[in-house]
Design an enzyme around this catalytic site. Structure first.
Site, PDB file in Angstrom:
ATOM      1  N   ASP A 230     -26.668  33.008  10.862  1.00 20.78           N
ATOM      2  CA  ASP A 230     -25.448  32.134  10.193  1.00 20.78           C
ATOM      3  C   ASP A 230     -25.706  30.918   9.973  1.00 20.78           C
ATOM      4  OD1 ASP A 230     -22.202  32.435  10.437  1.00 20.78           O
ATOM      5  OD2 ASP A 230     -22.664  30.471  10.443  1.00 20.78           O
ATOM      6  N   ASN A 238     -19.245  22.612   2.866  1.00 21.66           N
ATOM      7  CA  ASN A 238     -18.440  22.521   1.808  1.00 21.66           C
ATOM      8  C   ASN A 238     -17.326  21.499   2.122  1.00 21.66           C
ATOM      9  OD1 ASN A 238     -19.055  24.808   0.335  1.00 21.66           O
ATOM     10  ND2 ASN A 238     -17.641  26.112   2.508  1.00 21.66           N
ATOM     11  N   HIS A 243     -17.991  22.896  -3.081  1.00 25.31           N
ATOM     12  CA  HIS A 243     -18.189  24.174  -3.255  1.00 25.31           C
ATOM     13  C   HIS A 243     -19.371  25.375  -3.557  1.00 25.31           C
ATOM     14  CE1 HIS A 243     -15.151  25.825  -0.808  1.00 25.31           C
ATOM     15  NE2 HIS A 243     -14.354  24.980  -1.295  1.00 25.31           N
ATOM     16  N   ASP A 247     -22.765  26.522  -2.317  1.00 25.44           N
ATOM     17  CA  ASP A 247     -23.097  27.997  -3.183  1.00 25.44           C
ATOM     18  C   ASP A 247     -25.086  27.763  -3.179  1.00 25.44           C
ATOM     19  OD1 ASP A 247     -20.931  29.343  -4.040  1.00 25.44           O
ATOM     20  OD2 ASP A 247     -20.350  28.938  -5.035  1.00 25.44           O
ATOM     21  N   GLU A 273     -21.357  33.079   5.010  1.00 28.36           N
ATOM     22  CA  GLU A 273     -22.362  32.211   4.880  1.00 28.36           C
ATOM     23  C   GLU A 273     -23.731  32.839   5.940  1.00 28.36           C
ATOM     24  OE1 GLU A 273     -19.860  29.852   8.179  1.00 28.36           O
ATOM     25  OE2 GLU A 273     -19.413  30.823   6.149  1.00 28.36           O
TER      26      GLU A 273
END
Length: 351
Positions: A230, A238, A243, A247, A273
């Site tokens: 993770d 973010n 965002h 990404d 994630e």
């Protein structure tokens, strides 16, 4: 797109051609020995046998298959068109009819080759051209004499042979079209299947694909390790950078993991994630060391736009009799422990 036999691989076609030619050579040689009095067989069959031997040798040596296919079709078509003309216009037609009939069967075989080598449209064009050439030769030889009441039996046999050629050209074309449509439908189904199992952002297997891979891997639990990782503080990335930047971090993590993983390992995006890796190891030391290298590859180099990024890893070893749910749950608990102990670390689940 290839026509009727698009699904046949090059290696299989090469092998089929090679053994067909090897079989044809002794047959042609036997005909040459048995009928040396006929001029066409006496002089042209040895040349054709040598060409067959040359094709077989080139096939064995791995020369470009497409070039050999086109050369073979052109040569065989020319050779047997000459043979048909020879036996139509030279000697006694009734005595020659057996050879004429056998030549028509070779022409039918050439039509099959046309649909193997070329697409459906070209296969139809060349097949019809071949049938028209044989039709013209036959009409030139028989048309006038049949009108005078001669060679009616041979003319009927000629008409039947021509009907077979034209019918075969049409049938092969229809089969090629159906085959193309089936191949297209099958390819579309495969593409949909792949899309349904691929994460669009990273290009990795998604949760559905990973679940299927887990189900398959669970048949051999011994030596199987499941890794959950993770990205640390991903929500903050973010919130702070947007965002789009988040990404890009996901894509870069996926790229670094792919580059650093062992060839036999399987990587996928489990969700959000979180990523999953399926690994095999001979001992309990192999996998943690490999996972530790993955952790370092993520944390060592700063990411563009966002700077340093780290990830936490939870590793669970599969045991005989384990369920998939239990294995995932243990890896998830190990991941939670890595987060609790400060993140950017690898934790093994207790057995």
């Amino acid at each position: 797109m290839r026509g009727l036999f698009v699904a046949i691989s090059k290696s299989k076609r090469r092998a089929a051609y090679f053994w067909a030619i090897l079989l044809a050579i002794p047959v042609l040689f036997f005909i040459w020995l048995m009928r040396p009095e006929e001029g066409f067989i006496r002089w042209l069959y040895p040349a054709f046998i040598l060409m067959c031997a040359g094709w077989a040798w080139r096939l064995y040596r791995g020369v470009n298959l497409g070039a050999i296919e086109r050369e073979t079709i052109a040569t065989v078509t020319l050779f047997f068109t000459i043979k048909l003309a020879y036996y139509l216009f030279w000697g006694n037609l009734e005595q020659n009819w057996v050879e004429i009939e056998s030549t028509y069967w070779v022409m039918a075989f050439v039509m099959v080759l046309l649909y193997i080598v070329f697409d459906a449209r070209k296969g139809l064009t060349y097949s019809l051209a071949l049938a028209v050439v044989t039709l013209i030769l036959g009409l030139l030889r028989l048309g006038g004499e049949v009108a005078q009441g001669q060679y009616r039996t041979e003319f009927l046999a000629f008409v039947r042979s021509e009907m077979r050629l034209f019918a075969m050209a049409g049938l092969l074309y229809a089969l090629a079209i159906v085959k193309d449509q089936l191949a297209l439908a099958n390819r579309q189904v495969e593409e949909m299947h792949a899309l349904a199992r691929t994460d669009p952002l990273t290009g990795l297997p998604n949760r559905l694909a990973l679940s299927e891979l887990l189900e398959e891997a669970s048949q051999h639990m011994h030596g199987l390790y499941l890794v959950l990782l993770d990205i640390d503080r991903f929500k903050q990335i973010n919130d702070r950078f947007g965002h789009a930047a988040g990404d890009e971090v996901l894509r870069e993590v996926a790229r670094r993991l792919r580059v650093s993983m062992r060839k036999e390992d399987v990587l996928g995006r489990w969700g959000g994630e979180e990523f999953m890796i399926l690994m095999r190891g001979e001992s309990q030391q192999d996998v943690p060391a490999a996972v530790e290298r993955l952790r370092e590859d993520i944390a060592f180099w700063p990411f563009k736009l966002v700077g340093p990024v780290s990830a936490s890893f939870g590793v669970a070893e599969g045991h005989i009799g384990d369920s998939i749910h239990a294995l995932v749950e243990r890896a998830d608990r190990a991941l939670y422990e890595a987060k609790r102990l400060g993140r950017n670390r690898v934790e093994m689940s207790p057995a």
